[in-house]
Design an enzyme around this catalytic site. Structure first.
Site, PDB file in Angstrom:
ATOM      1  N   ARG A  96      35.322  46.808  65.425  1.00 54.82           N
ATOM      2  CA  ARG A  96      35.474  46.409  66.745  1.00 54.82           C
ATOM      3  C   ARG A  96      36.131  46.764  67.713  1.00 54.82           C
ATOM      4  O   ARG A  96      36.137  46.777  69.136  1.00 54.82           O
ATOM      5  CB  ARG A  96      35.905  44.687  66.546  1.00 54.82           C
ATOM      6  CG  ARG A  96      35.103  43.771  66.024  1.00 54.82           C
ATOM      7  CD  ARG A  96      35.589  42.376  65.953  1.00 54.82           C
ATOM      8  NE  ARG A  96      34.796  41.376  64.980  1.00 54.82           N
ATOM      9  CZ  ARG A  96      35.293  40.457  64.376  1.00 54.82           C
ATOM     10  NH1 ARG A  96      36.674  40.448  64.465  1.00 54.82           N
ATOM     11  NH2 ARG A  96      34.505  40.015  63.587  1.00 54.82           N
ATOM     12  N   CYS A 135      35.234  34.946  65.211  1.00 56.86           N
ATOM     13  CA  CYS A 135      34.829  33.502  65.695  1.00 56.86           C
ATOM     14  C   CYS A 135      35.477  32.569  66.582  1.00 56.86           C
ATOM     15  O   CYS A 135      35.140  31.804  67.360  1.00 56.86           O
ATOM     16  CB  CYS A 135      34.451  32.807  64.617  1.00 56.86           C
ATOM     17  SG  CYS A 135      35.789  33.002  63.293  1.00 56.86           S
ATOM     18  N   HIS A 228      35.209  25.738  65.495  1.00 53.37           N
ATOM     19  CA  HIS A 228      36.631  25.976  66.042  1.00 53.37           C
ATOM     20  C   HIS A 228      36.664  25.104  67.438  1.00 53.37           C
ATOM     21  O   HIS A 228      36.159  25.454  68.400  1.00 53.37           O
ATOM     22  CB  HIS A 228      36.783  27.827  66.049  1.00 53.37           C
ATOM     23  CG  HIS A 228      36.875  28.219  64.909  1.00 53.37           C
ATOM     24  ND1 HIS A 228      36.453  27.751  63.651  1.00 53.37           N
ATOM     25  CD2 HIS A 228      36.764  29.731  64.481  1.00 53.37           C
ATOM     26  CE1 HIS A 228      36.724  28.795  62.708  1.00 53.37           C
ATOM     27  NE2 HIS A 228      36.585  29.859  63.255  1.00 53.37           N
TER      28      HIS A 228
HETATM   29  N1  LIG Z   1      32.765  33.076  58.439  1.00 51.46           N
HETATM   30  C1  LIG Z   1      32.765  32.859  59.627  1.00 51.46           C
HETATM   31  O1  LIG Z   1      32.986  31.969  60.587  1.00 51.46           O
HETATM   32  C2  LIG Z   1      33.034  34.440  60.231  1.00 51.46           C
HETATM   33  C3  LIG Z   1      32.881  34.382  61.577  1.00 51.46           C
HETATM   34  C4  LIG Z   1      32.838  35.748  62.287  1.00 51.46           C
HETATM   35  C5  LIG Z   1      32.896  36.987  61.627  1.00 51.46           C
HETATM   36  N2  LIG Z   1      32.920  36.871  59.921  1.00 51.46           N
HETATM   37  C6  LIG Z   1      33.062  37.957  59.345  1.00 51.46           C
HETATM   38  O2  LIG Z   1      31.874  38.315  58.657  1.00 51.46           O
HETATM   39  C7  LIG Z   1      31.673  38.762  57.286  1.00 51.46           C
HETATM   40  C8  LIG Z   1      31.380  37.906  56.420  1.00 51.46           C
HETATM   41  O3  LIG Z   1      32.035  36.586  56.466  1.00 51.46           O
HETATM   42  P1  LIG Z   1      31.597  35.696  55.370  1.00 51.46           P
HETATM   43  O4  LIG Z   1      32.494  34.295  55.963  1.00 51.46           O
HETATM   44  O5  LIG Z   1      30.330  35.381  55.455  1.00 51.46           O
HETATM   45  O6  LIG Z   1      32.017  35.781  54.061  1.00 51.46           O
HETATM   46  P2  LIG Z   1      31.457  35.811  52.703  1.00 51.46           P
HETATM   47  O7  LIG Z   1      30.889  34.307  52.713  1.00 51.46           O
HETATM   48  O8  LIG Z   1      32.806  35.961  51.565  1.00 51.46           O
HETATM   49  O9  LIG Z   1      30.184  36.887  52.320  1.00 51.46           O
HETATM   50  C9  LIG Z   1      30.712  38.227  52.150  1.00 51.46           C
HETATM   51  C10 LIG Z   1      29.437  38.871  51.692  1.00 51.46           C
HETATM   52  O10 LIG Z   1      29.804  40.475  51.642  1.00 51.46           O
HETATM   53  C11 LIG Z   1      29.214  40.911  50.476  1.00 51.46           C
HETATM   54  N3  LIG Z   1      30.035  41.984  49.554  1.00 51.46           N
HETATM   55  C12 LIG Z   1      31.415  41.694  49.102  1.00 51.46           C
HETATM   56  N4  LIG Z   1      31.747  42.847  48.819  1.00 51.46           N
HETATM   57  C13 LIG Z   1      30.604  43.608  48.563  1.00 51.46           C
HETATM   58  C14 LIG Z   1      30.411  45.091  48.428  1.00 51.46           C
HETATM   59  N5  LIG Z   1      31.277  45.758  47.568  1.00 51.46           N
HETATM   60  N6  LIG Z   1      29.184  45.602  48.550  1.00 51.46           N
HETATM   61  C15 LIG Z   1      28.412  45.062  49.227  1.00 51.46           C
HETATM   62  N7  LIG Z   1      28.463  43.573  49.713  1.00 51.46           N
HETATM   63  C16 LIG Z   1      29.664  43.166  49.377  1.00 51.46           C
HETATM   64  C17 LIG Z   1      29.089  39.510  49.639  1.00 51.46           C
HETATM   65  O11 LIG Z   1      28.253  39.743  48.376  1.00 51.46           O
HETATM   66  P3  LIG Z   1      27.804  38.700  47.162  1.00 51.46           P
HETATM   67  O12 LIG Z   1      27.203  37.510  47.751  1.00 51.46           O
HETATM   68  O13 LIG Z   1      27.185  39.777  46.172  1.00 51.46           O
HETATM   69  O14 LIG Z   1      29.286  38.339  46.788  1.00 51.46           O
HETATM   70  C18 LIG Z   1      28.818  38.388  50.421  1.00 51.46           C
HETATM   71  O15 LIG Z   1      27.610  38.554  50.833  1.00 51.46           O
HETATM   72  C19 LIG Z   1      33.454  38.950  57.347  1.00 51.46           C
HETATM   73  O16 LIG Z   1      33.694  40.501  57.593  1.00 51.46           O
HETATM   74  C20 LIG Z   1      34.015  38.057  58.280  1.00 51.46           C
HETATM   75  O17 LIG Z   1      35.251  38.626  58.560  1.00 51.46           O
HETATM   76  C21 LIG Z   1      32.757  35.701  59.550  1.00 51.46           C
END
Ligand SMILES: NC(=O)c1ccc[n+]([C@@H]2O[C@H](COP(=O)([O-])OP(=O)(O)OC[C@H]3O[C@@H](n4cnc5c(N)ncnc54)[C@H](OP(=O)(O)O)[C@@H]3O)[C@@H](O)[C@H]2O)c1
Length: 336
Positions: A96, A135, A228
């Site tokens: 970012r 977010c 949020h």
């Molecule tokens: N949650 C929010 O409100 C939010 C808002 C803005 C931004 N974000 C950002 O968006 C991203 C995802 O967040 P999330 O909340 O969705 O997290 P999450 O539920 O923990 O999902 C993470 C994803 O990354 C994959 N992953 C992990 N290690 C990997 C690897 N070595 N190679 C390929 N894929 C891998 C996981 O795969 P598996 O399913 O196989 O474990 C999972 O699908 C993060 O960077 C976070 O900071 C999140």
């Protein structure tokens, strides 16, 4: 959490279709319905159930990639895809703040998309990386943008009350969060402060000059599923009344509304007049989760004005934000 939102929002999308999925080794080689622990209330879209989850490598991947990878791996993975010619529209924080990567809110700084030209020149890529903000930043900056334009911003103080889904799946342990407020989210306050300056900055000669205001953030995790809430105080550079702020928010429309992008909210900022709104329970789904809902606008004896803003963290703060970025990019010819 964000990946599931993508699958859900893409189900009836008029322009894009989910054809290819990748995740970690834990999931690669399984059908999505086996790999994914589906947590949304609406059922998993039928078209996604049988998609095979692939290794996270370019090759057979389509041109446009939405990335919601864990930030521990997103940095390198996204560069690999962009280098291989893919358009990577990312939620992760890793790129970012790269000076040549657009950090976008299409209603706020659509012109920053032009940074992609600099990125391709500097890195020699055929592909590109474009990002959406954190977010917590998104609801704050959507509410600040009309104030910055109309009156100029001088000082901003924000205190967040952030939902558990913002921590990904499985999130924060029950015994840590139930009946509790956690006054620390690693790296979050720094992200909000840095990203607000870039988003409200000015693009000239291939670089973004940071916005000219100070911002201080307190970030807290609360026992809420999605949404949020942020308590904001501001000082402005020119005189304004409460009614002027409300008018600036109410009449705020921007490029996504002009272009009628499929995910664009009709009203990017919804102003609630009830004395006790916005509330997560009633307002988080406003405009399909794509609006910033503002309320409780009043004078602040320390800074000048104070208000509450609420936004959906996995829709407007993540998957919906990335979709809107991609829609803007398509409309502006970046996906041709
Ligand atoms: N949650 C929010 O409100 C939010 C808002 C803005 C931004 N974000 C950002 O968006 C991203 C995802 O967040 P999330 O909340 O969705 O997290 P999450 O539920 O923990 O999902 C993470 C994803 O990354 C994959 N992953 C992990 N290690 C990997 C690897 N070595 N190679 C390929 N894929 C891998 C996981 O795969 P598996 O399913 O196989 O474990 C999972 O699908 C993060 O960077 C976070 O900071 C999140």
């Amino acid at each position: 959490m964000v990946g599931q939102r993508f699958i859900s929002l893409l189900e009836h999308h008029p322009w894009f279709e989910a054809r290819w999925l990748a995740a970690s080794d834990r999931s690669a080689g399984k059908k999505y319905s086996e790999a994914c622990n589906w947590r949304l209330r609406a059922p998993m879209p039928a078209a996604a159930r049988d998609l095979m989850v692939q290794e996270c490598k370019p090759g057979k991947a389509p041109q446009l990639i939405f990335s919601s990878l864990d930030s521990r791996v997103a940095g390198e993975a996204e560069k690999t895809f962009a280098k291989a010619g893919h358009v990577v529209v990312s939620n992760s924080s890793n790129h970012r703040m790269d000076p040549d990567v657009p950090l976008l809110i299409p209603e706020v700084n659509p012109d920053h998309l032009a940074l992609v030209g600099e990125q391709r020149k500097q890195r020699g890529w055929k592909g590109m990386i474009v990002t959406n903000p954190n977010c917590t930043t998104v609801g704050l900056v959507m509410s600040l943008a009309p104030l910055e334009r109309a009156f100029g911003l001088e000082k901003v103080l924000v205190t967040s009350m952030q939902a558990i889904s913002g921590a990904g799946y499985p999130g924060v342990p029950t015994l840590d969060i139930m009946g509790n407020v956690i006054p620390f989210i690693s790296g979050e306050e720094e992200k909000v402060e840095r990203e607000a300056h870039k988003l409200l900055g000015t693009l000239a000669e291939g670089r973004v000059t940071q916005g000219n205001f100070v911002v201080s953030a307190h970030c807290n995790r609360v026992f809420v599923e999605d949404g949020h809430t942020e308590a904001v105080s501001v000082s402005l550079r020119s005189n304004a009344d409460l009614e002027d702020l409300i008018e600036a928010w109410r009449k705020f429309r921007a490029r996504p509304q002009e272009l009628r992008l499929p995910s664009a909210p009709k009203h990017p900022i919804l102003v609630r007049e009830e004395r006790d709104r916005p509330q997560v329970k009633f307002d988080v789904e406003s405009e399909g989760g794509m609006a910033a809902v503002v309320g409780r606008v009043r004078r602040c004896p320390v800074l000048q004005f104070k208000y509450i803003t609420l936004s959906h963290n996995t829709v407007r703060g993540a998957a919906g934000a990335a979709l809107l970025n991609a829609e803007l990019m398509k409309s502006e010819g970046y996906l041709d």
